[in-house]
Design a protein around this motif. Structure first.
Motif, PDB file in Angstrom:
ATOM      1  N   GLU A  18     -22.119  46.601  27.181  1.00 50.74           N
ATOM      2  CA  GLU A  18     -22.485  45.525  28.087  1.00 50.74           C
ATOM      3  C   GLU A  18     -21.796  45.653  29.427  1.00 50.74           C
ATOM      4  OE1 GLU A  18     -18.260  44.194  26.856  1.00 50.74           O
ATOM      5  OE2 GLU A  18     -20.142  45.570  25.944  1.00 50.74           O
ATOM      6  N   ALA A  19     -20.955  46.529  29.776  1.00 51.75           N
ATOM      7  CA  ALA A  19     -20.454  46.839  31.164  1.00 51.75           C
ATOM      8  C   ALA A  19     -21.468  47.320  32.186  1.00 51.75           C
ATOM      9  CB  ALA A  19     -19.138  48.063  31.083  1.00 51.75           C
ATOM     10  N   ILE A  20     -21.286  46.924  33.469  1.00 50.86           N
ATOM     11  CA  ILE A  20     -22.240  47.329  34.394  1.00 50.86           C
ATOM     12  C   ILE A  20     -21.186  47.568  35.569  1.00 50.86           C
ATOM     13  CG2 ILE A  20     -22.665  44.810  35.126  1.00 50.86           C
ATOM     14  CD1 ILE A  20     -25.337  45.843  35.904  1.00 50.86           C
ATOM     15  N   LEU A  21     -21.625  48.597  36.437  1.00 49.84           N
ATOM     16  CA  LEU A  21     -20.590  48.980  37.864  1.00 49.84           C
ATOM     17  C   LEU A  21     -21.596  48.526  38.816  1.00 49.84           C
ATOM     18  CD1 LEU A  21     -18.179  50.117  39.022  1.00 49.84           C
ATOM     19  CD2 LEU A  21     -19.361  52.394  38.707  1.00 49.84           C
ATOM     20  N   VAL A  22     -20.908  47.599  39.675  1.00 42.69           N
ATOM     21  CA  VAL A  22     -21.852  47.125  40.890  1.00 42.69           C
ATOM     22  C   VAL A  22     -21.133  47.651  42.037  1.00 42.69           C
ATOM     23  CG1 VAL A  22     -22.455  45.027  42.093  1.00 42.69           C
ATOM     24  CG2 VAL A  22     -22.531  45.193  39.529  1.00 42.69           C
ATOM     25  N   THR A  23     -21.751  48.372  43.043  1.00 44.49           N
ATOM     26  CA  THR A  23     -20.937  49.243  44.051  1.00 44.49           C
ATOM     27  C   THR A  23     -21.464  48.785  45.472  1.00 44.49           C
ATOM     28  OG1 THR A  23     -22.768  51.066  44.165  1.00 44.49           O
ATOM     29  CG2 THR A  23     -20.651  51.109  42.429  1.00 44.49           C
ATOM     30  N   ALA A  24     -20.791  48.673  46.497  1.00 41.17           N
ATOM     31  CA  ALA A  24     -20.935  48.737  47.926  1.00 41.17           C
ATOM     32  C   ALA A  24     -20.405  49.721  48.384  1.00 41.17           C
ATOM     33  CB  ALA A  24     -20.496  47.134  48.321  1.00 41.17           C
ATOM     34  N   TRP A  25     -20.879  51.066  48.383  1.00 41.77           N
ATOM     35  CA  TRP A  25     -20.408  52.300  48.731  1.00 41.77           C
ATOM     36  C   TRP A  25     -21.025  52.959  49.980  1.00 41.77           C
ATOM     37  CZ3 TRP A  25     -20.111  54.995  43.365  1.00 41.77           C
ATOM     38  CH2 TRP A  25     -18.949  54.616  42.777  1.00 41.77           C
TER      39      TRP A  25
END
Length: 390
Positions: free
Chosen positions: A204-211
């Motif tokens: 259920e994990a999700i990685l949300v990025t501002a890269w």
């Protein structure tokens, strides 16, 4: 000496660190009244609130007039601005890119690489004072013979970045945030390696990025990491292909979100939807503005216990990555950098996932710690650090 203006030599913006610093400094100087800010570079704004734009409008008009009548084209001869103190943006080696000098000249620096030798000391001596963005920068410089340097960290907009309710955007997911321009120093390779392990255990994990990175060439070199197969590519639009890079390096495409460019004032809503934020940065010359904003927003944060991050870590106000080891790039060791271990990053994420009560306790401590570091307070501290020069 009395100066009536405090000039900001770098570009104000709402999309990257230096720009956000300059934007908030200018707004808070206007609020204080004296000295009045003076802009020396054309701002770039994506979505600045109307009330802030209205306050800045006379300064922007003035800057355009100065650019046309005084400063001239980039690369022109050095211009002297009487009656003003100039804040100069310095880079590694205490170098600068502007061509102005004021009655008072103050360097502002966030350095991540050495060495500091005779040339660097000579360049630092050109300034009446240098302001470092971290106590680590200050202490390192003093140890290497630069005495005219003081520490004042960046700040956060406390009216925007504070704890608040979630929007529900990621209901049913365990959302992990990672922010900072993509480059080896920021450690996105470590984030990807840790997330792949964590996601395998917690689908259920999700990685949300501002890269996003305004200087794509600085992303070259990520391939030096043992965790990454290749550097991110640049698309036809000139932007780094962030999601494609993450997926090519083994991340489930359904568990990865690339936020793209996000105006600073919109970031807080995104952050409050996060269950954790991860910053395994190898080096920070400053205190890492994105990490500060995440902490201020009440997000449980995982921070590498090195360099500028040390000014943010206070007891249990975050999850500190204490296993810090030497970093070696092609060509030899990087003296100033330290590397977090993937296993410890995963361990901290597991702790946040397993004990939400403890995670929220640490998040509350982090938010309380950040409340004292508002831009208003940090502008006041900056002015106190240079008051004898004005």
């Amino acid at each position: 000496m009395t100066v009536s203006r405090l000039a900001i030599s770098w570009q104000l913006s709402d999309t990257h660190g230096w720009g956000v610093f300059g934007l908030n400094l200018a707004l808070n100087l206007l609020e204080r009244g004296e000295p009045r800010p003076l802009l020396l570079a054309e701002p770039y704004f994506q979505d600045v609130p109307a009330n802030a734009l209205a306050g800045l409008a006379p300064l922007i008009a003035e800057q355009r007039q100065i650019q046309e009548q005084v400063l001239g084209p980039a690369g022109a001869n050095t211009i002297n601005i009487g009656g003003a103190a100039v804040l100069h943006a310095l880079v590694n080696g205490f170098n600068h890119h502007d061509s102005v000098r004021g009655s008072v000249n103050i360097g502002v620096i966030f350095f991540e690489r050495g060495p500091i030798g005779d040339e660097e000391r000579a360049r630092a001596a050109l300034y009446d004072r240098v302001i470092a963005g971290s106590s680590w920068n200050r202490d390192y410089a003093r140890t290497h013979g630069i005495a005219n340097i003081e520490f004042v960290s960046q700040g956060i907009d406390a009216a925007i970045f504070h704890p608040g309710p979630k929007s529900g955007a990621h209901d049913g997911r365990f959302a992990i945030f990672s922010g900072g321009k993509i480059e080896m120093r920021k450690g996105q390779d470590l984030v990807l390696a840790a997330f792949k392990i964590f996601h395998a255990r917690h689908p259920e994990a999700i990685l949300v990025t501002a890269w996003r990175n305004a200087w794509p060439e600085s992303a070259v070199g990520m391939v030096n990491s043992v965790h990454i197969d290749h550097d991110p590519k640049v698309g036809a639009d000139g932007e780094l292909m962030v999601k494609q890079w993450a997926v090519a390096n083994g991340v489930d495409p359904d568990a990865f979100v690339d936020l793209g460019w996000v105006p600073n004032h919109q970031t807080a809503t995104i952050l409050r939807d996060m269950d954790a934020a991860v910053f395994p940065n190898r080096c920070e010359g400053g205190t890492n503005l994105v990490a500060m904003e995440a902490m201020a927003s009440g997000v449980p944060c995982v921070l590498s216990a090195n360099t500028g991050h040390l000014d943010l870590i206070d007891g249990d106000n975050c999850y500190a990555l204490t296993d810090q080891r030497a970093v070696t790039e092609r060509g030899g060791p990087v003296e100033m950098w330290r590397e977090s271990q993937v296993e410890e990053i995963v361990e901290k994420l597991e702790a946040i996932h397993a004990d939400r009560s403890e995670a929220m306790h640490r998040a509350a401590r982090g938010a309380a710690f950040m409340a004292d570091l508002s831009w208003a307070n940090q502008t006041a501290r900056l002015m106190a650090a240079i008051s004898d020069l004005l």
